[in-house]
Design a protein around this motif. Structure first.
Motif, PDB file in Angstrom:
ATOM      1  N   ALA A  17       1.165  -5.246 -12.531  1.00  0.00           N
ATOM      2  CA  ALA A  17       0.613  -4.088 -11.825  1.00  0.00           C
ATOM      3  C   ALA A  17       0.552  -4.367 -10.329  1.00  0.00           C
ATOM      4  CB  ALA A  17      -0.798  -3.786 -12.345  1.00  0.00           C
ATOM      5  N   PHE A  18       0.577  -3.289  -9.573  1.00  0.00           N
ATOM      6  CA  PHE A  18       0.331  -3.388  -8.130  1.00  0.00           C
ATOM      7  C   PHE A  18      -0.559  -2.204  -7.744  1.00  0.00           C
ATOM      8  CE2 PHE A  18       1.260  -1.719  -3.935  1.00  0.00           C
ATOM      9  CZ  PHE A  18       0.721  -2.749  -3.194  1.00  0.00           C
ATOM     10  N   ILE A  19      -1.650  -2.506  -7.081  1.00  0.00           N
ATOM     11  CA  ILE A  19      -2.630  -1.462  -6.777  1.00  0.00           C
ATOM     12  C   ILE A  19      -3.038  -1.536  -5.307  1.00  0.00           C
ATOM     13  CG2 ILE A  19      -5.029  -0.717  -7.249  1.00  0.00           C
ATOM     14  CD1 ILE A  19      -3.627  -2.550 -10.017  1.00  0.00           C
ATOM     15  N   ASP A  20      -2.901  -0.406  -4.612  1.00  0.00           N
ATOM     16  CA  ASP A  20      -3.406  -0.309  -3.243  1.00  0.00           C
ATOM     17  C   ASP A  20      -4.120   1.031  -3.110  1.00  0.00           C
ATOM     18  OD1 ASP A  20      -3.979  -0.140  -0.584  1.00  0.00           O
ATOM     19  OD2 ASP A  20      -1.969  -0.680   0.136  1.00  0.00           O
ATOM     20  N   VAL A  21      -5.452   0.987  -3.179  1.00  0.00           N
ATOM     21  CA  VAL A  21      -6.232   2.233  -3.083  1.00  0.00           C
ATOM     22  C   VAL A  21      -7.091   2.226  -1.819  1.00  0.00           C
ATOM     23  CG1 VAL A  21      -6.238   2.737  -5.551  1.00  0.00           C
ATOM     24  CG2 VAL A  21      -8.035   1.269  -4.613  1.00  0.00           C
ATOM     25  N   ARG A  22      -6.593   1.550  -0.776  1.00  0.00           N
ATOM     26  CA  ARG A  22      -7.347   1.480   0.481  1.00  0.00           C
ATOM     27  C   ARG A  22      -7.188   2.756   1.303  1.00  0.00           C
ATOM     28  NH1 ARG A  22      -4.508  -2.871   3.545  1.00  0.00           N
ATOM     29  NH2 ARG A  22      -2.777  -1.748   2.601  1.00  0.00           N
ATOM     30  N   GLY A  23      -6.214   3.607   0.873  1.00  0.00           N
ATOM     31  CA  GLY A  23      -5.938   4.810   1.657  1.00  0.00           C
ATOM     32  C   GLY A  23      -5.174   4.479   2.934  1.00  0.00           C
ATOM     33  N   LYS A  24      -4.407   3.384   2.914  1.00  0.00           N
ATOM     34  CA  LYS A  24      -3.697   2.946   4.133  1.00  0.00           C
ATOM     35  C   LYS A  24      -2.192   2.957   3.975  1.00  0.00           C
ATOM     36  CE  LYS A  24      -7.155  -0.090   6.020  1.00  0.00           C
ATOM     37  NZ  LYS A  24      -7.341  -1.104   6.996  1.00  0.00           N
ATOM     38  N   MET A  25      -1.722   3.189   2.766  1.00  0.00           N
ATOM     39  CA  MET A  25      -0.299   3.016   2.517  1.00  0.00           C
ATOM     40  C   MET A  25       0.531   4.132   3.182  1.00  0.00           C
ATOM     41  SD  MET A  25       1.410   2.119  -0.994  1.00  0.00           S
ATOM     42  CE  MET A  25       1.012   0.432  -0.724  1.00  0.00           C
ATOM     43  N   ARG A  26       1.607   3.718   3.848  1.00  0.00           N
ATOM     44  CA  ARG A  26       2.502   4.680   4.505  1.00  0.00           C
ATOM     45  C   ARG A  26       3.792   4.800   3.704  1.00  0.00           C
ATOM     46  NH1 ARG A  26       1.856   0.718   9.443  1.00  0.00           N
ATOM     47  NH2 ARG A  26       2.506  -0.548   7.682  1.00  0.00           N
ATOM     48  N   VAL A  27       4.518   5.908   3.909  1.00  0.00           N
ATOM     49  CA  VAL A  27       5.760   6.078   3.137  1.00  0.00           C
ATOM     50  C   VAL A  27       6.777   4.993   3.465  1.00  0.00           C
ATOM     51  CG1 VAL A  27       5.612   8.536   2.608  1.00  0.00           C
ATOM     52  CG2 VAL A  27       6.613   7.825   4.753  1.00  0.00           C
ATOM     53  N   THR A  28       6.776   4.525   4.717  1.00  0.00           N
ATOM     54  CA  THR A  28       7.725   3.466   5.076  1.00  0.00           C
ATOM     55  C   THR A  28       7.439   2.189   4.275  1.00  0.00           C
ATOM     56  OG1 THR A  28       6.285   3.056   6.962  1.00  0.00           O
ATOM     57  CG2 THR A  28       8.324   4.230   7.409  1.00  0.00           C
ATOM     58  N   ASP A  29       6.166   1.939   3.981  1.00  0.00           N
ATOM     59  CA  ASP A  29       5.803   0.726   3.233  1.00  0.00           C
ATOM     60  C   ASP A  29       6.412   0.721   1.834  1.00  0.00           C
ATOM     61  OD1 ASP A  29       4.033  -0.391   5.151  1.00  0.00           O
ATOM     62  OD2 ASP A  29       2.422   0.936   4.495  1.00  0.00           O
ATOM     63  N   ILE A  30       6.500   1.855   1.207  1.00  0.00           N
ATOM     64  CA  ILE A  30       6.658   1.812  -0.236  1.00  0.00           C
ATOM     65  C   ILE A  30       7.783   2.682  -0.801  1.00  0.00           C
ATOM     66  CG2 ILE A  30       5.063   3.627  -1.068  1.00  0.00           C
ATOM     67  CD1 ILE A  30       4.747  -0.096  -1.864  1.00  0.00           C
ATOM     68  N   ALA A  31       8.420   3.518   0.042  1.00  0.00           N
ATOM     69  CA  ALA A  31       9.403   4.474  -0.489  1.00  0.00           C
ATOM     70  C   ALA A  31      10.467   3.797  -1.347  1.00  0.00           C
ATOM     71  CB  ALA A  31      10.052   5.250   0.655  1.00  0.00           C
ATOM     72  N   ALA A  32      11.075   2.731  -0.830  1.00  0.00           N
ATOM     73  CA  ALA A  32      12.181   2.092  -1.570  1.00  0.00           C
ATOM     74  C   ALA A  32      11.671   1.423  -2.842  1.00  0.00           C
ATOM     75  CB  ALA A  32      12.882   1.068  -0.669  1.00  0.00           C
ATOM     76  N   ALA A  33      10.590   0.665  -2.723  1.00  0.00           N
ATOM     77  CA  ALA A  33      10.069  -0.051  -3.899  1.00  0.00           C
ATOM     78  C   ALA A  33       9.581   0.932  -4.962  1.00  0.00           C
ATOM     79  CB  ALA A  33       8.944  -0.989  -3.477  1.00  0.00           C
ATOM     80  N   TYR A  34       9.122   2.105  -4.524  1.00  0.00           N
ATOM     81  CA  TYR A  34       8.667   3.120  -5.485  1.00  0.00           C
ATOM     82  C   TYR A  34       9.826   3.534  -6.404  1.00  0.00           C
ATOM     83  CZ  TYR A  34       7.209   7.742  -7.169  1.00  0.00           C
ATOM     84  OH  TYR A  34       6.928   8.821  -7.961  1.00  0.00           O
ATOM     85  N   LEU A  35      10.979   3.843  -5.811  1.00  0.00           N
ATOM     86  CA  LEU A  35      12.119   4.269  -6.642  1.00  0.00           C
ATOM     87  C   LEU A  35      12.578   3.115  -7.544  1.00  0.00           C
ATOM     88  CD1 LEU A  35      14.165   6.474  -7.393  1.00  0.00           C
ATOM     89  CD2 LEU A  35      15.648   5.632  -5.567  1.00  0.00           C
TER      90      LEU A  35
END
Ligand code: IPD
Ligand code: CA
Length: 268
Positions: free
Chosen positions: A201-219
């Protein structure tokens, strides 16, 4: 139609070269200013971004959204490339060997419109790659999320860096329930570890995540079988700009996801 895979691979190789040189050199922790997303820009962030922009602009008909420079390129381009030249900049500047580059192509202007994604581990050169509907690979071999279905057996990456006491308190039931909690400091790469079945699992609920951080890894994670939602269980759908912030709850499978969400929403 652009054949994106070689373009993304070439772009990531160029980043590898400049990152390797900067990591060894005297400018490893040199700060050049503040980027469009509001974070400090290191020398390597700027060099890596120039390489990505040059490589991707050559593909034509593409607008770019990048962490340091913001939006560039033709406004009405068919494609959008969302870039994080170096994810894990803080690790990089301290010499901690865990950072990556992240590139995601969209054929629309909504978060679910991503079509091609590549994350390159800049320490060992591992390439995580996915195309929508085609599965995910690491170095060309198919990857899948783990089968760990009980929270008490799960290893979870939980980002609690630079957050409030309130968020830490909210995370307490989850942290207490996991077998082991880890956080390595480069969220895109951490989410790829979920895709690869190395963590659950990976969890980031700090309300800080940007689309640049995660767009590629999300797909990549989705294509590997991960379940990825916000803390409230919805599909993430942040605007494709540098201002949007969102939560990410990614787990290896639906059973684990339900247990993680229930711990995240149990704090009174
Ligand atoms: C950072 C990393 C880090 C996370 C930060 C991000 P950057 O990305 O992903 O793990 O805690 O919130 O900003 O700034 O190195 O691209
Ligand atoms: Ca970055």
């Amino acid at each position: 139609m652009t054949d994106w895979q070689p373009v993304l691979l070439d772009a990531s190789r160029r980043v590898q070269k400049v990152a390797d040189a900067a990591f060894r050199g005297r400018k490893r922790s040199e700060i050049l200013g503040t980027g469009a997303s509001g974070d400090k820009t290191l020398f390597v962030d700027r060099r890596a971004e120039s390489e990505l922009i040059n490589a991707l602009s050559a593909a034509r008909d593409v607008r770019l959204l990048s962490e340091e420079k913001g939006e560039t390129g033709p406004k009405h381009a068919r494609y959008l490339a969302v870039l994080d030249p170096i994810d894990g900049s803080s690790n990089f500047s301290r010499g901690v060997p865990f950072y990556c580059t992240s590139i995601c192509i969209f054929d629309g202007r909504r978060f679910p419109d991503s079509t091609h994604a590549l994350v390159r581990n800049l320490i060992n050169g591992d390439v995580y790659y996915a195309e929508r509907g085609m599965g995910a690979t690491k170095n060309g071999r198919r990857i899948q999320t783990s089968r760990v279905a009980r929270i008490s057996d799960a290893v979870g990456g939980v980002d609690i860096s630079a957050t409030s006491r309130k968020v830490v308190d909210e995370l307490a039931p989850l942290l207490a329930a996991l077998k082991r909690q880890v956080h390595f400091g480069a969220n895109a790469l951490e989410l790829c570890l979920v895709a690869d079945g190395l963590i659950d699992a990976f969890i980031d609920v700090r309300g800080k995540m940007r689309v640049t951080d995660i767009a590629a890894a999300y797909l990549i994670a989705r294509e590997a079988g991960a379940v990825v939602t916000t803390k409230s269980g919805e599909e993430p759908n942040p605007a494709l700009n540098l201002s949007a912030r969102f939560d990410c709850v990614a787990t290896a499978n639906a059973s684990l996801h339900a247990q993680v969400l229930s711990r995240l929403n149990s704090f009174k």
